[in-house]
Design an enzyme around this catalytic site. Sequence first.
Site, PDB file in Angstrom:
ATOM      1  N   THR A 100      33.301  39.526  34.274  1.00 16.62           N
ATOM      2  CA  THR A 100      34.483  40.386  34.192  1.00 16.62           C
ATOM      3  C   THR A 100      34.837  40.496  32.722  1.00 16.62           C
ATOM      4  O   THR A 100      35.153  39.501  32.076  1.00 16.62           O
ATOM      5  CB  THR A 100      35.663  39.802  34.987  1.00 16.62           C
ATOM      6  OG1 THR A 100      35.308  39.776  36.370  1.00 16.62           O
ATOM      7  CG2 THR A 100      36.905  40.661  34.811  1.00 16.62           C
ATOM      8  N   LYS A 175      37.241  46.302  38.767  1.00 14.88           N
ATOM      9  CA  LYS A 175      37.572  44.877  38.889  1.00 14.88           C
ATOM     10  C   LYS A 175      38.989  44.623  38.389  1.00 14.88           C
ATOM     11  O   LYS A 175      39.744  43.851  38.998  1.00 14.88           O
ATOM     12  CB  LYS A 175      36.563  44.037  38.101  1.00 14.88           C
ATOM     13  CG  LYS A 175      36.882  42.537  38.031  1.00 14.88           C
ATOM     14  CD  LYS A 175      36.804  41.853  39.400  1.00 14.88           C
ATOM     15  CE  LYS A 175      37.287  40.406  39.366  1.00 14.88           C
ATOM     16  NZ  LYS A 175      36.350  39.471  38.783  1.00 14.88           N
ATOM     17  N   LYS A 243      42.761  35.686  31.574  1.00 15.66           N
ATOM     18  CA  LYS A 243      41.805  36.501  30.813  1.00 15.66           C
ATOM     19  C   LYS A 243      41.734  37.920  31.389  1.00 15.66           C
ATOM     20  O   LYS A 243      41.835  38.912  30.673  1.00 15.66           O
ATOM     21  CB  LYS A 243      40.406  35.864  30.860  1.00 15.66           C
ATOM     22  CG  LYS A 243      39.338  36.681  30.149  1.00 15.66           C
ATOM     23  CD  LYS A 243      37.904  36.279  30.547  1.00 15.66           C
ATOM     24  CE  LYS A 243      37.428  37.020  31.789  1.00 15.66           C
ATOM     25  NZ  LYS A 243      35.989  36.934  32.054  1.00 15.66           N
TER      26      LYS A 243
END
Lengths: 294, 294
Positions: A100, A175, A243
């Site tokens: 990701t 995502k 993150k």
Amino acid sequence: MQTSLSPLGFIGTGVMGNSMAGHLLKAGYPLRVYTRTRAKAEPLLRQGAVWTENPAEAARHSEIVLTMVGHPSDVRSVYLEADGILAGMKPGGMVIDMTTSSPSLAREIFGKAAEKEISALDAPVSGGDIGAREARLSIMVGGDRGAFDRAKPILEKLGKNIVHQGPAGLGQHCKLVNQIAIAGVMIGMVEALVYARKSGLDPQTVLSTISQGAAGSWSLSNLAPRILRKDLNPGFMIEHFVKDMGLALEECRRMGIQLRGLDLAHQLYESLLKKGHGRKGTQALILALEDMPL
Amino acid sequence: MQTSLSPLGFIGTGVMGNSMAGHLLKAGYPLRVYTRTRAKAEPLLRQGAVWTENPAEAARHSEIVLTMVGHPSDVRSVYLEADGILAGMKPGGMVIDMTTSSPSLAREIFGKAAEKEISALDAPVSGGDIGAREARLSIMVGGDRGAFDRAKPILEKLGKNIVHQGPAGLGQHCKLVNQIAIAGVMIGMVEALVYARKSGLDPQTVLSTISQGAAGSWSLSNLAPRILRKDLNPGFMIEHFVKDMGLALEECRRMGIQLRGLDLAHQLYESLLKKGHGRKGTQALILALEDMPL
């Protein structure tokens, strides 16, 4: 049959990468691996994977290289440094980044790969370590349709729900959409629990009452019960979620939109990170609202 | 058999009340009704309900009175005014307020009813107009256990998931917990859609990708598709949701907790109310973030 399978490279054999690369080995693909800490690749080497000294070397001997590393900065270095993947890969090859990571970086890699006649897909996953282990990941793919079709038989060894979302970067964007939706759900879930406890309700009874109806969510069914039994172990770690939300917020700034719920979730989770809760599961958000988990 | 069923009163025959009172009539209960606008009771009168001139009169002839009105101020007046329920009800009777209302008011009514030897339950519902029509409401009940047991056969004519949450007020608290969880989910859902559209993703493809996984929720499966087809008609109306969130925030102040996600949702929805969107469905939250729904 197995001799006809393309030689693959796999960079980044952490918890997720180990399971994923293992499935490719079991499917019969010749596999070269590289990861920062060689010891983490040992289980794969015992299963027949070949160690390489750097990403370029793995790429030199592979038709397709998959990557599953930590942060966008890691993605940048494994792809673009002097001993990186693009330095070693032959024209006609393909790279698939399953980290990701930043949509903008995915487009940058796509462009630099194209200059060398290399196809590039961004293909982040959801489903966590269990999904990786059981080869049931959802895989959100950005890049050219042709490259997607070529990658699909390989991705099918890793996941169940493999969808082409559009051009380079859109796998990453998808995502991040997933994480944005989760951020709101998590806030609602822990606020609901805080209110329930404070008002004198039995949270267990409340959960079983509301989780089947319009308030229902995967998190309410799967993570709220963990909070009630004081289990803050990670399905998905706070440091990774922070993150991901940071990446989404960066893209929001770039696109000129403000998502106040995402802002709030990021703030709350960052406060937990600073208090040393980064390796707890995302359900530990309850700690940002209550001093004690029960 | 039917002659042995307790005579009931039903106050408030709006969209929800009409369906609910209809189920009680069909089950054979003798039913007296009162509602502010008599015309709204006509369908029930045609089915055999008896009109009364005020809540006190309905109560005078009933063993149990159910109420389903709009706001806590309406609850207060139908119960506590000079021609209200408690003025007419005989000792040994029972009242069941199914309005989503203030937990504190529920406790006040419980106390005043107890002085007259009347049992009181707060029993708000979820499931909306469809749930009411199909007798599939979830019913969250606060009050004495004995009163709950006595009410249960009647409530079973109206819903499927009927749970005693604890003493007076806890039915209302449970409903507010439900709304708090929904508030977070709704923020996450519309922010995810805003981001998806802005980043160039196809929202339909994204939805089908993410709604089965960890981002999944009832709202993502049921309300997000309505946004995509520009259907902002109410399953649940914004003006009611704003009322419920206001009640929850009031209780939060009383309990000394701050729920920032709930605050944010309330703010965003209130801005829509002020712009005249109060009778749209809660999925119209998208309008607070985007100028245009698609």
